[in-house]
Scaffold this motif. Sequence first.
Motif: not given
Length: 313
Positions: A142-147, A160-164
């Motif tokens: 899992g994850g999160e993008i911080f701006i 964000s579904e970076m895992g996929h």
Amino acid sequence: MNNYYYCIDVGGTTIKGGIVDTDGIILFSSWVKTRTFDGSITLAENIMSLVSNLEETSNLPVSKAKGIGIGVPGIISEAGVVCRSANLNLNQYPLKAELEKILTIPVKIANDACVAGLAENAFGAGKDFNNYLMLTLGTGIGGEIFINNKPLRLTRCFSSEMGHMKITDRNIRCGCGEYGCFESVASTIALERQTREAMEKNKDSKMWEKYNLETVNGKTIFEFKDIDKTAATVFKNYIKYLGTGVANLINILSPEAVIIGGAVSAQKDNLTTPLKEYVYSHIYTRNERPYPEILNAKASGNAGILGSKCLFD
Ligand SMILES: [Zn+2]
């Protein structure tokens, strides 16, 4: 007294909970087993049994809390519906509505990786950066993008579904039904599977001296990578998979930092040193740009609880 939150971290095997004050100090904590799989108990009931435990030990009634925040593995809609959670075997489960039938305080629900990201942003390694991404390596990725210190949301519901993102043509099916996803080769569970497969093929591996196919875990490779050829190969491939995903994300986002959380991050430098080596030699314009930091999460152990409090900030 009305300056505390009930904070719940739902996982596939346990549900952890804490009572957290407005400064982010955990005053009390407890846990129960996750029991939603056979349908004998709903997730709301499962969570309420933990809430009762916390009320008993703390003398701080949930009815007087400023709110209850909950992190859940899966896709969570804005209305607090668990649209899909493979880990909990739930589809279209209206968790927020079910809890609001019982509780009169505000209920906020979010994806567990997003919640862990919020904790890292407020209390952990994310404090030192404004634009960065957090990856949690566990059952999935899992994850999160911080701006500017805010989670990136381009559409209303989904994080964000970076895992996929697709990073390999290896024929490994992901929990989402697709093939070649980042998490199907670089999560903690994927590392365990890779270790097991390598042991089965290499009966002379030293890993057999301490582990069998049932007891292998995410730490096994780290214990043996420097003394066993089979373990070394598994580790090298794992770093390649993880590094490919991280390098892709760096190329797309050019963040100040990548923070790694989840079970594997407990390996600290044993993970981040080889990961940096791989990533820094594969990112685009590697000679011209400053290398983004790659570091371990700091809020890991309590990230689910602390992050649930952050849903109210
Ligand atoms: Zn997938």
